[in-house]
Design a protein around this motif. Sequence first.
Motif, PDB file in Angstrom:
ATOM      1  N   PHE B 148      26.494  45.661  27.032  1.00 38.40           N
ATOM      2  CA  PHE B 148      25.325  45.886  27.871  1.00 38.40           C
ATOM      3  C   PHE B 148      25.062  44.762  28.871  1.00 38.40           C
ATOM      4  N   ALA B 149      25.486  43.552  28.530  1.00 42.40           N
ATOM      5  CA  ALA B 149      25.284  42.431  29.458  1.00 42.40           C
ATOM      6  C   ALA B 149      25.950  42.715  30.808  1.00 42.40           C
ATOM      7  N   GLN B 150      27.012  43.546  30.781  1.00 44.79           N
ATOM      8  CA  GLN B 150      27.707  43.858  32.037  1.00 44.79           C
ATOM      9  C   GLN B 150      27.345  45.233  32.604  1.00 44.79           C
ATOM     10  N   PHE B 151      26.435  45.924  31.947  1.00 39.94           N
ATOM     11  CA  PHE B 151      26.132  47.299  32.378  1.00 39.94           C
ATOM     12  C   PHE B 151      25.264  47.353  33.639  1.00 39.94           C
ATOM     13  N   PRO B 152      24.157  46.591  33.692  1.00 35.63           N
ATOM     14  CA  PRO B 152      23.387  46.609  34.948  1.00 35.63           C
ATOM     15  C   PRO B 152      24.073  45.748  35.999  1.00 35.63           C
ATOM     16  N   VAL B 153      24.217  46.279  37.202  1.00 31.73           N
ATOM     17  CA  VAL B 153      24.803  45.492  38.292  1.00 31.73           C
ATOM     18  C   VAL B 153      23.680  44.869  39.113  1.00 31.73           C
ATOM     19  N   THR B 154      22.728  45.699  39.494  1.00 34.72           N
ATOM     20  CA  THR B 154      21.523  45.213  40.144  1.00 34.72           C
ATOM     21  C   THR B 154      20.467  46.295  40.023  1.00 34.72           C
ATOM     22  N   PHE B 155      19.428  46.216  40.831  1.00 33.38           N
ATOM     23  CA  PHE B 155      18.311  47.146  40.773  1.00 33.38           C
ATOM     24  C   PHE B 155      18.784  48.606  40.694  1.00 33.38           C
TER      25      PHE B 155
END
Lengths: 164, 288
Positions: B148-155
Amino acid sequence: MSETRKIAVTINGKRYEEEVEVRWTLADFMRQQLGLTGTHLGCEHGVCGACTILFDGYSARSCLMLAVQADGHEILTVEGIAPSEEQMHPLQEAFRDNHGLQCGFCTPGMLTTLLEFLRDNPDPTEQEVRIAISGNLCRCTGYQGIVAAALDAAQRLKAAKEAS
Amino acid sequence: MKPPPFRYHDPRTVDEAIGLLSTLDNAKVLAGGQSLMPMLNMRYVLPDDVIDINKIAALCYIRETDGVIEFGAMTRQRDIEFSDVVKARFPIIHEAILNVGHRQTRNRGTIGGSLCHLDPSAELVTMAAAHDAVVTVAGPNGTREIPFAQFPVTFMTTAIEANELVTGVRFPRWPAGHGYGFVEFARRHGDFAIASAAALLETDSNGKITRASVTLGGVSVTPVRVRAVEQALIGQKGSEDFFREVCEECRKVAAIDDVHAPANYRQHLATVMSRRALVAALGRVGKA
């Protein structure tokens, strides 16, 4: 004309087979194509709760579903709550007796929401009722009458159940 | 306030859905519809094709094995709310999900949809960050897993590709007796949180904190773990005064500045919410 599909849906116990535009929301389909205008549309983006219906027994916002998604499902709207044309549901009677409505715009959503809520929580606290209707906006009553009606309806439903 | 015209697809399998995603240029996946439908009604999105995945029955499940709970992407928020396993073993998820919209939206909304929409204040996204969840994604070349640490890229932007579909998410379990707390500040019940905080704590037999997870929702463009706070807690005995001091670090988090709240207000709320979440967590250590 955009794409259409044929759907079969049961609303308030009546089966409808209709050709529907795939982009139409369930709310618009019921109101405009079937003439079931009891379900109200306030905000059309899932905030006001006026369009709440029971979809296979669970409350849902009919402005946030497509009509094609109702194919093969069962829906209950405000028109289907009363047991007959002469008789109101205990929840409706409680709304009348407790000033649970003034202009009546939010009422279809309030009733369907509370119908599910009182089924799942037959003996609620005032706080639980307030949370249950937190997704339904009313601009007339200040909610007091609605909360009183919901608590009263719980008692009426319990009495009716014990009597039967 | 009506959706624009689109072509409608309702695949029955993940493979069928991937096939459609791989061939259609401007398609949107419709999960529970509690975010995409308003966006369609308001014409914020104008897809040529809508791929409705509500008929993919294989994506609806809750499975628990070896201390890990896995949710199928199309598991309704309602089913998570009423899951006995979640209530018993992941009590913070149960606590958080009661703040997700309302009964009417939880009946339809899904965990996969919530993760993919990635609203900054989404409670389930905050839960995934707090637990170091792992997202399973299917694509034309098979499946892959995204921590999950890599799942969001930005807004509101995830690491999944246009031809991929989230199929499930795994949450590792915290051991019995861990402390937990989730609190949020919203103008009305069920509204988007201006700020929320999730805290998970483990202590040793002397009451010293051995492991901590502190996550802020609604404050930044994506939910964030506050590592500086987590590290400052390790080896210490918790108390409200100590948490108050440590949570000052939350003021340094880059915050959203918008019509709902200025950045410095969100940062202030972050210190208060994280302290309250930690106090709640400490009070529950050893109780379950």
